[in-house]
Motif scaffolding. Structure first.
Motif, PDB file in Angstrom:
ATOM      1  N   GLU B 753      11.495   6.954  -0.313  1.00 55.76           N
ATOM      2  CA  GLU B 753      12.255   6.240  -1.342  1.00 55.76           C
ATOM      3  C   GLU B 753      13.394   7.069  -1.912  1.00 55.76           C
ATOM      4  O   GLU B 753      14.512   6.609  -2.049  1.00 55.76           O
ATOM      5  CB  GLU B 753      11.319   5.806  -2.484  1.00 55.76           C
ATOM      6  N   LYS B 754      13.075   8.311  -2.260  1.00 51.97           N
ATOM      7  CA  LYS B 754      14.094   9.120  -2.920  1.00 51.97           C
ATOM      8  C   LYS B 754      14.355  10.369  -2.090  1.00 51.97           C
ATOM      9  O   LYS B 754      13.444  11.127  -1.811  1.00 51.97           O
ATOM     10  CB  LYS B 754      13.566   9.520  -4.300  1.00 51.97           C
ATOM     11  N   GLN B 755      15.579  10.568  -1.699  1.00 53.79           N
ATOM     12  CA  GLN B 755      15.889  11.735  -0.883  1.00 53.79           C
ATOM     13  C   GLN B 755      16.492  12.853  -1.726  1.00 53.79           C
ATOM     14  O   GLN B 755      17.116  12.599  -2.741  1.00 53.79           O
ATOM     15  CB  GLN B 755      16.909  11.368   0.183  1.00 53.79           C
ATOM     16  N   ALA B 756      16.340  14.077  -1.238  1.00 51.90           N
ATOM     17  CA  ALA B 756      16.919  15.229  -1.937  1.00 51.90           C
ATOM     18  C   ALA B 756      18.439  15.133  -1.904  1.00 51.90           C
ATOM     19  O   ALA B 756      19.026  14.762  -0.905  1.00 51.90           O
ATOM     20  CB  ALA B 756      16.463  16.512  -1.250  1.00 51.90           C
ATOM     21  N   GLY B 757      19.060  15.491  -3.010  1.00 52.14           N
ATOM     22  CA  GLY B 757      20.517  15.436  -3.085  1.00 52.14           C
ATOM     23  C   GLY B 757      21.153  16.608  -2.362  1.00 52.14           C
ATOM     24  O   GLY B 757      20.482  17.564  -1.974  1.00 52.14           O
ATOM     25  N   LEU B 758      22.468  16.548  -2.199  1.00 46.86           N
ATOM     26  CA  LEU B 758      23.194  17.574  -1.453  1.00 46.86           C
ATOM     27  C   LEU B 758      22.983  18.958  -2.028  1.00 46.86           C
ATOM     28  O   LEU B 758      22.660  19.908  -1.303  1.00 46.86           O
ATOM     29  CB  LEU B 758      24.686  17.235  -1.436  1.00 46.86           C
ATOM     30  N   TRP B 759      23.135  19.104  -3.340  1.00 43.77           N
ATOM     31  CA  TRP B 759      23.093  20.436  -3.919  1.00 43.77           C
ATOM     32  C   TRP B 759      21.683  21.026  -3.924  1.00 43.77           C
ATOM     33  O   TRP B 759      21.511  22.232  -3.779  1.00 43.77           O
ATOM     34  CB  TRP B 759      23.728  20.436  -5.308  1.00 43.77           C
ATOM     35  N   SER B 760      20.668  20.178  -4.070  1.00 44.41           N
ATOM     36  CA  SER B 760      19.323  20.759  -4.000  1.00 44.41           C
ATOM     37  C   SER B 760      18.999  21.195  -2.586  1.00 44.41           C
ATOM     38  O   SER B 760      18.260  22.153  -2.373  1.00 44.41           O
ATOM     39  CB  SER B 760      18.248  19.816  -4.541  1.00 44.41           C
ATOM     40  N   ARG B 761      19.617  20.514  -1.616  1.00 41.14           N
ATOM     41  CA  ARG B 761      19.395  20.971  -0.241  1.00 41.14           C
ATOM     42  C   ARG B 761      20.142  22.268  -0.011  1.00 41.14           C
ATOM     43  O   ARG B 761      19.666  23.169   0.655  1.00 41.14           O
ATOM     44  CB  ARG B 761      19.893  19.918   0.754  1.00 41.14           C
ATOM     45  N   LEU B 762      21.348  22.354  -0.573  1.00 40.59           N
ATOM     46  CA  LEU B 762      22.181  23.525  -0.363  1.00 40.59           C
ATOM     47  C   LEU B 762      21.601  24.749  -1.050  1.00 40.59           C
ATOM     48  O   LEU B 762      21.503  25.811  -0.466  1.00 40.59           O
ATOM     49  CB  LEU B 762      23.583  23.230  -0.919  1.00 40.59           C
ATOM     50  N   LEU B 763      21.217  24.561  -2.318  1.00 35.75           N
ATOM     51  CA  LEU B 763      20.803  25.711  -3.105  1.00 35.75           C
ATOM     52  C   LEU B 763      19.320  26.029  -2.958  1.00 35.75           C
ATOM     53  O   LEU B 763      18.940  27.174  -2.860  1.00 35.75           O
ATOM     54  CB  LEU B 763      21.124  25.468  -4.587  1.00 35.75           C
ATOM     55  N   TRP B 764      18.497  24.985  -2.971  1.00 33.48           N
ATOM     56  CA  TRP B 764      17.062  25.269  -2.951  1.00 33.48           C
ATOM     57  C   TRP B 764      16.441  25.002  -1.594  1.00 33.48           C
ATOM     58  O   TRP B 764      15.234  25.129  -1.435  1.00 33.48           O
ATOM     59  CB  TRP B 764      16.324  24.440  -4.017  1.00 33.48           C
ATOM     60  N   GLY B 765      17.239  24.574  -0.624  1.00 32.54           N
ATOM     61  CA  GLY B 765      16.679  24.344   0.708  1.00 32.54           C
ATOM     62  C   GLY B 765      15.699  23.194   0.770  1.00 32.54           C
ATOM     63  O   GLY B 765      14.777  23.203   1.561  1.00 32.54           O
ATOM     64  N   ALA B 766      15.889  22.207  -0.080  1.00 36.51           N
ATOM     65  CA  ALA B 766      14.985  21.037  -0.051  1.00 36.51           C
ATOM     66  C   ALA B 766      15.137  20.307   1.270  1.00 36.51           C
ATOM     67  O   ALA B 766      16.233  20.186   1.797  1.00 36.51           O
ATOM     68  CB  ALA B 766      15.323  20.105  -1.223  1.00 36.51           C
ATOM     69  N   LYS B 767      14.033  19.816   1.777  1.00 33.48           N
ATOM     70  CA  LYS B 767      14.080  19.165   3.092  1.00 33.48           C
ATOM     71  C   LYS B 767      13.949  17.662   2.953  1.00 33.48           C
ATOM     72  O   LYS B 767      13.287  17.159   2.072  1.00 33.48           O
ATOM     73  CB  LYS B 767      12.910  19.668   3.960  1.00 33.48           C
ATOM     74  N   ASP B 768      14.591  16.947   3.867  1.00 28.89           N
ATOM     75  CA  ASP B 768      14.327  15.515   3.860  1.00 28.89           C
ATOM     76  C   ASP B 768      14.182  14.957   5.264  1.00 28.89           C
ATOM     77  O   ASP B 768      14.383  13.799   5.483  1.00 28.89           O
ATOM     78  CB  ASP B 768      15.433  14.765   3.102  1.00 28.89           C
ATOM     79  N   VAL B 769      13.840  15.838   6.206  1.00 28.67           N
ATOM     80  CA  VAL B 769      13.591  15.300   7.543  1.00 28.67           C
ATOM     81  C   VAL B 769      12.116  15.037   7.674  1.00 28.67           C
ATOM     82  O   VAL B 769      11.310  15.890   7.330  1.00 28.67           O
ATOM     83  CB  VAL B 769      13.980  16.319   8.639  1.00 28.67           C
ATOM     84  N   THR B 770      11.746  13.898   8.150  1.00 25.55           N
ATOM     85  CA  THR B 770      10.329  13.674   8.378  1.00 25.55           C
ATOM     86  C   THR B 770      10.094  12.907   9.661  1.00 25.55           C
ATOM     87  O   THR B 770      10.815  11.987   9.987  1.00 25.55           O
ATOM     88  CB  THR B 770       9.692  12.938   7.186  1.00 25.55           C
ATOM     89  N   HIS B 771       9.131  13.339  10.385  1.00 23.73           N
ATOM     90  CA  HIS B 771       8.612  12.544  11.497  1.00 23.73           C
ATOM     91  C   HIS B 771       7.295  11.938  11.079  1.00 23.73           C
ATOM     92  O   HIS B 771       6.852  10.962  11.617  1.00 23.73           O
ATOM     93  CB  HIS B 771       8.360  13.416  12.733  1.00 23.73           C
ATOM     94  N   ALA B 772       6.658  12.590  10.100  1.00 23.51           N
ATOM     95  CA  ALA B 772       5.336  12.124   9.662  1.00 23.51           C
ATOM     96  C   ALA B 772       5.485  10.885   8.806  1.00 23.51           C
ATOM     97  O   ALA B 772       6.473  10.715   8.109  1.00 23.51           O
ATOM     98  CB  ALA B 772       4.663  13.235   8.859  1.00 23.51           C
ATOM     99  N   HIS B 773       4.525  10.017   8.900  1.00 26.17           N
ATOM    100  CA  HIS B 773       4.586   8.800   8.100  1.00 26.17           C
ATOM    101  C   HIS B 773       3.304   8.644   7.321  1.00 26.17           C
ATOM    102  O   HIS B 773       2.231   8.889   7.830  1.00 26.17           O
ATOM    103  CB  HIS B 773       4.748   7.584   9.017  1.00 26.17           C
ATOM    104  N   SER B 774       3.405   8.236   6.096  1.00 33.16           N
ATOM    105  CA  SER B 774       2.188   8.024   5.301  1.00 33.16           C
ATOM    106  C   SER B 774       1.523   6.744   5.768  1.00 33.16           C
ATOM    107  O   SER B 774       2.142   5.897   6.372  1.00 33.16           O
ATOM    108  CB  SER B 774       2.525   7.930   3.833  1.00 33.16           C
ATOM    109  N   ASN B 775       0.248   6.614   5.495  1.00 31.92           N
ATOM    110  CA  ASN B 775      -0.461   5.435   5.968  1.00 31.92           C
ATOM    111  C   ASN B 775      -0.554   4.339   4.945  1.00 31.92           C
ATOM    112  O   ASN B 775      -1.114   3.297   5.196  1.00 31.92           O
ATOM    113  CB  ASN B 775      -1.874   5.834   6.409  1.00 31.92           C
ATOM    114  N   GLU B 776      -0.028   4.587   3.748  1.00 30.50           N
ATOM    115  CA  GLU B 776      -0.159   3.569   2.713  1.00 30.50           C
ATOM    116  C   GLU B 776       0.980   2.576   2.791  1.00 30.50           C
ATOM    117  O   GLU B 776       2.067   2.887   3.232  1.00 30.50           O
ATOM    118  CB  GLU B 776      -0.154   4.241   1.328  1.00 30.50           C
ATOM    119  N   GLY B 777       0.699   1.384   2.316  1.00 31.22           N
ATOM    120  CA  GLY B 777       1.789   0.426   2.186  1.00 31.22           C
ATOM    121  C   GLY B 777       2.225  -0.192   3.501  1.00 31.22           C
ATOM    122  O   GLY B 777       1.650   0.050   4.541  1.00 31.22           O
TER     123      GLY B 777
END
Lengths: 289, 821
Positions: B753-777
């Motif tokens: 639903e909510k992805q990491a913004g540009l600066w948090s990826r740049l500065l804190w190395g936040a990731k938003d790539v996923t191959h894994a999927h949750s089973n809910e919903g």
């Protein structure tokens, strides 16, 4: 059809850099006059300095552009090509700007930081051009995921095989597999060190490249009398030889992956420090002259 | 009145099957219970077996959204458990007369009524029968006493995790039995009973797994071959051990176990339904029973509704349950979709009742006359009715879905080179088809079929005239119609062939002669890997590719090399028509393909009628020869071509390739894909075949004939005019597309639903790539859409720092092969 970053778009950025180089040389050489030698304080020096600062900003912006996935401002390949060529040009601009003046001050700190960034950048570029082929040769059309699975499967089959023979053989093989030490320290991974061991007669022996096991098996085979035992030993020998290759391939791949990331741990933090020092340099020049 | 047992009972209406269609019908019949008696016969011990067998907590959606529900039973989107519970309580509340464990053996018609014979020997008489048995088939039973669904014996396995530390016997040797046994043996002691001495029917992967597990002493799985079940002894108490008595080659054997799972396959309902006297449209496996507008089959008094009639969606089935009872009772009702029909015709330039317009249109088009009213109705509702007008005030009013679409006069419906997802029928006015020449179409004719049948871009452009009306039907509906109606199938096919011949040969023959020639042409279907002709064979015929991709294979000093590939609209083997009548190479289908067979004499007739065309054709041949010899000469190039074709690139229109000598493995392509696609990468760089310098990562290829589009129940998968195939919001997560895709390019999962913004990826190395999927919903189908919805084109290509990633069309393959020069 697909070219590398140096050849990108018919070497467009090489041409751009050469043109800029010409402009900078002209500017520098136009600093004739007896009242002062060429330096950063003449109007040409200011132009060169501003250009240098702009180029540093543009080069640093590479990190932002890389992560701007919605951006349509060129392609990342184009930006990387520009980054590399401007990175070649930058030291020239800056040296022309400083006229080689150095001392124990913030200006020289900025200067040195910049060189660390640039030199690490050269290394990074070298890696980008050379690594893919090294990696390709190492993996030879296989995917790492598949190789790891193959290794697990191989290990299981070796244990099962050995359990069908004498107990001492079973224990030996088990130890060789358990003591392969795939979880390594950082330094060991960087140097692709093989620290595999094997337990022979309650003593820990070196099993680098699985060689000890291979030698043991090869010497046992002519000694063995029973057909079943010979078969098992033979299959184990084949298995351990395959193991040698697989482990080597995986070790090398890990090494390459570390190196690919390692240079960035120099290049990026030093870039950030450079920018800080650069701000210091500009502020001090304009407020404290 | 539930569970009535008697030896012979007589009812006004007997409904067979307690799925949504059957329950809805029974509920409506119960409404009339003061003067109409009904019974609902269900083969199993609980309702709605197909939905019951859905996985636990599966989210069931209520498509199509635009259709209103008209039923005594309710239905809204929810989990499987919620829906089944609701229906069960409603059926009790409405006093539905349901008889469980009532499996049908046969139906006999007498002049007054039907006699339905059940498996326990009872006979139920009914004046009318509503067949709502769906398409899943009845699982074959073990066939001994005490058989039947219970805690001890099951026919499905919804959650292997429910069982641990038990002794379980799995009966069966097919994929389902093997998969169940493999899933259970980790935590349980499992026996698998095979009545033959090998697992011959299983998929290769399953076969390897089960044999490996059986031979591995550390896995608690044993198999008994050439063994059948002689008897069953039920456990004394819940949780206790029961007994399975088996006939083995070495005598009788008893296994004490907690559970028995029988996966013996299903008996498809077609044979059963035909045994009732019902005619199906044709012999194809997908054929539907022939029904009239009131769902009645050719057997008077026998009605068919729901999935069996070709309507697999729950809401539709429930509406039909309601409607069919009204029809049986002779009540005039307006169809539940009447408002939809009205909407479709709402902005046409005449005032007529919607049903009258429907009847009129059916008469106007020769092809539609051959359809049943029900099928035509569905066609109209699912299509877009397009009207062209020069009236600007009319054009400026806004349109919603299910209203007539208005377009300005003299505009393109489609242009040459665009991919088509629609089939068009001209009802009124005129349409001009322009390619090298312009053809004017008259009312009653259809067009746009070439892109539908070949998956190739349009050969020409179509312009709609003034005050003209066209029906634009989506691909899926059209294909479904063609599969179920042989006459229409042949009619469209004939036109496709005629237009194909015209575009390639431009023959200048008298109409009658040309017609006869075209009528005499036949088509040939090839599976991937099948040979069309061998090198050095006598050139009897030339082939025109209708769909798919054919590889041309030369012999290079003793090695077979692929030197060219031919796709839809191209000729294969024409070299044998010129000069030496021998094929210079072999032709093998790279993917499932279809070709038109043109005999030598017909080829010459076509070609010599238009001498100008001869030059073009000869030019094509020279070009092909040059290209072929260059590629054949370079072992590397032909090896690359062979590798690419082997991986299915031959049927791609937009495939991603990575040049290994440039790829640094930074995964920025994946990150870019995830960032622009709700946090889930549609691309997997770490897998996929590699050969030499080419890596084909796992990503959608946007096939010419998309495998994924075949079975989408809500028509959520579409191809846009540039050829990219994408999945829209109508997806209900059924997984058909993922199963059909031969390249594993579709994953079922949830978006972030909510992805990491540009600066948090740049500065804190936040990731938003996923191959894994949750089973809910609610899981949805996720795949690459070639970034058709964002600016700039594929994000993966734009985000590659070294330029290793490219997207290619097979037409560019040959030039791409010369990668190093």
């Amino acid at each position: 059809m697909q070219v590398n970053i140096l050849q990108f778009s018919k070497r467009r950025y090489l041409k751009l850099s050469l043109v800029l180089l010409g402009i900078c040389m002209t500017l520098y050489l136009s600093q004739t006059g007896v009242d002062q030698p060429p330096n950063g304080g003449t109007w040409q020096g200011y132009v060169l300095g501003s250009l240098g600062a702009f180029v540093i900003g543009l080069l640093a912006w590479q990190g932002v552009r890389k992560r701007s996935y919605h951006s349509t401002l060129g392609t990342l390949q184009g930006w990387t090509s520009m980054h590399v060529y401007l990175g070649f040009l930058l030291p020239v601009i800056v040296v022309l700007h400083t006229n080689g003046q150095v001392g124990f001050n913030v200006h020289t700190v900025a200067f040195c930081l910049m060189f660390v960034v640039i030199l690490s950048g050269f290394y990074g570029m070298y890696l980008m051009l050379v690594m893919p082929r090294l990696s390709q040769q190492n993996l030879a059309n296989e995917q790492v995921v598949d190789l790891r699975l193959a290794l697990s499967a191989l290990d299981e089959s070796l244990i099962t095989l050995a359990s069908q023979g004498q107990q001492s053989l079973g224990e030996l093989v088990n130890s060789a597999i358990l003591l392969t030490e795939t979880k390594q320290s950082f330094l060991n991974r960087l140097l692709a060190r093989d620290t595999a061991k094997v337990q022979i007669d309650s003593q820990l022996a070196d099993n680098k490249n699985q060689q000890t096991m291979i030698n043991y098996l090869a010497t046992q085979i002519p000694d063995s009398v029973k057909q079943k035992e010979v078969n098992i030993l033979h299959q184990l020998l084949t298995g351990f030889s395959k193991r040698q290759i697989l482990l080597h391939t995986l070790r090398k791949d890990t090494q390459y992956n570390i190196i690919k990331k390692l240079w960035l741990t120099i290049h990026i933090p030093f870039t950030v420090s450079l920018i800080v020092a650069l701000i210091g340099h500009v502020v001090s020049v304009f407020f404290y002259w | 009145m539930a569970n009535v047992h008697g030896s012979t009972d007589s009812f006004d209406i007997a409904i067979i099957g307690s799925g949504p269609a059957g329950l809805s019908a029974a509920a409506r019949a119960a409404y009339y219970q003061s003067n109409t008696s009904h019974i609902l016969l269900e083969a199993f011990s609980s309702q709605s077996k197909t939905i019951h067998d859905y996985q636990k907590r599966k989210f069931v959606m209520a498509e199509p959204g635009f259709l209103n529900l008209r039923s005594e039973m309710s239905f809204t989107a929810g989990t499987r458990e919620q829906i089944l519970e609701k229906w069960l309580s409603e059926s009790e509340h409405l006093s539905l007369n349901i008889r469980y464990n009532a499996s049908i053996i046969s139906i006999d018609s007498t002049p007054d009524e039907f006699a339905i014979t059940l498996s326990d020997g009872d006979i139920v008489n009914a004046k009318n029968i509503v067949l709502a048995i769906g398409c899943q088939g009845n699982p074959r039973q073990i066939g001994v006493e005490h058989d039947g669904n219970s805690d001890f014996i099951r026919y499905t396995l919804s959650d292997p995790a429910d069982f641990s530390d038990k002794v379980i016997v799995v009966i069966g040797a097919g994929d389902a039995a093997i998969e169940n046994a493999m899933a259970l043996c980790a935590e349980n002691q499992v026996y698998i009973i095979n009545r033959k001495n090998e697992f011959s029917r299983a998929k290769e992967g399953n076969l390897n797994q089960i044999l490996g597990a059986i031979n591995d002493d550390s896995v608690s799985l044993s198999s008994l071959y050439t063994t059948t079940v002689a008897a069953i002894e039920l456990p004394d108490a819940p949780g206790a051990l029961g007994q399975l008595i088996l006939d083995t080659p070495t005598g009788q054997k008893v296994i004490e176990c907690h559970h028995v799972i029988a996966r013996l396959g299903a008996i498809a309902p077609r044979a059963l339904v035909e045994s009732f006297g019902v005619n199906f449209a044709n012999a194809n496996a997908d054929a539907l029973p022939e029904l009239d507008a009131q769902y009645q089959s050719n057997v008077p008094g026998l009605y068919i509704i729901g999935a069996l009639g070709g309507f697999p969606l729950i809401k539709q089935a429930m509406n039909q349950g309601y409607d069919v009872i009204e029809h049986i009772l002779g009540n005039e009702i307006q169809a539940a979709d009447y408002p939809l029909l009205q909407g479709q015709f709402s902005r046409l330039p005449y005032v007529m009742d919607a049903e009258a317009i429907l009847t009129l249109y059916k008469k106007r088009v020769p092809m539609f006359k051959k359809m049943s009213m029900l099928a035509f109705r569905e066609l109209i509702i699912e299509s877009e009715i397009v009207r062209s007008t020069a009236d600007n005030t009319l054009l400026s009013t806004s349109t919603s879905r299910h209203e007539t679409t208005l377009v300005p006069s003299d505009t393109f419906l489609y242009e040459k080179g665009e991919y088509g997802g629609m089939f068009y029928t001209l009802i009124e006015g005129n349409v001009a088809l322009s390619g090298e020449e312009t053809t004017q179409l008259k009312a009653g004719q259809f067009f746009g079929e070439n892109s539908l049948l070949s998956g190739h871009p349009h050969y020409n452009s179509a312009t709609i005239g003034d005050e003209s009306i066209v029906i634009a039907t989506p691909r899926r509906i059209m294909l479904k119609l063609m599969m179920s109606n042989e006459v229409i199938n042949q009619g469209i096919d004939r036109m496709f062939v005629a237009r194909l011949i015209d575009s390639v040969f431009k023959p200048e023959l008298p109409a009658q002669q040309l017609d006869q020639l075209i009528d005499s042409l036949s088509s040939k279907s090839l599976n991937a890997g099948q040979t069309l002709y061998e090198r050095d064979a006598h050139g009897d015929a030339v082939y025109l590719v209708r769909s798919g991709n054919i590889s041309l294979v030369n012999n290079n000093d003793g090695h077979n090399v692929i030197s060219a590939q031919r796709s839809a609209g191209e000729l294969v083997g024409q070299i044998a028509m010129m000069g030496n009548p021998i094929y210079q190479d072999s032709a093998i289908a790279a993917v499932k393909s279809s070709v038109l067979v043109i005999a030598r004499s017909d080829f010459f007739t076509l070609v010599s009628s238009n001498p100008q065309k001869i030059q073009t054709l000869q030019g094509d041949v020279s070009q092909l020869l040059k290209q072929q010899s260059l590629i054949a000469a370079s072992g590397q190039d032909s090896h690359r071509l062979a590798f690419l074709l082997e991986q299915g690139i031959g049927e791609a229109t937009n495939a991603m390739l990575i040049k290994q000598s440039l790829c640094i493995g930074c995964d920025n392509c994946e990150t870019a894909c995830a960032s622009t696609h709700q946090g889930v990468s549609r691309l997997n760089r770490q897998i996929g075949a590699i050969s030499g310098d080419i890596h084909i990562p796992n990503a959608c290829q946007h096939c010419q004939e998309p495998h994924c589009m075949k079975d989408c129940p809500t028509n959520a998968i579409n191809r846009n005019i540039d050829g990219q195939v994408s999945i829209d919001d109508k997806c209900i997560g059924c997984g058909n597309c993922a199963s059909n895709c031969p390249y594993n390019a579709i994953t079922m999962g949830n978006v972030v639903e909510k992805q990491a913004g540009l600066w948090s990826r740049l500065l804190w190395g936040a990731k938003d790539v996923t191959h894994a999927h949750s089973n809910e919903g609610q899981k949805k189908a996720l795949k690459c859409d070639a970034c058709s919805s964002i600016n700039g084109g594929p994000a993966c290509v734009r985000a590659c720092p070294t330029g290793a990633a490219v997207r290619v069309n097979p037409d560019q393959l040959i030039s791409m092969l010369r990668m190093d020069s």
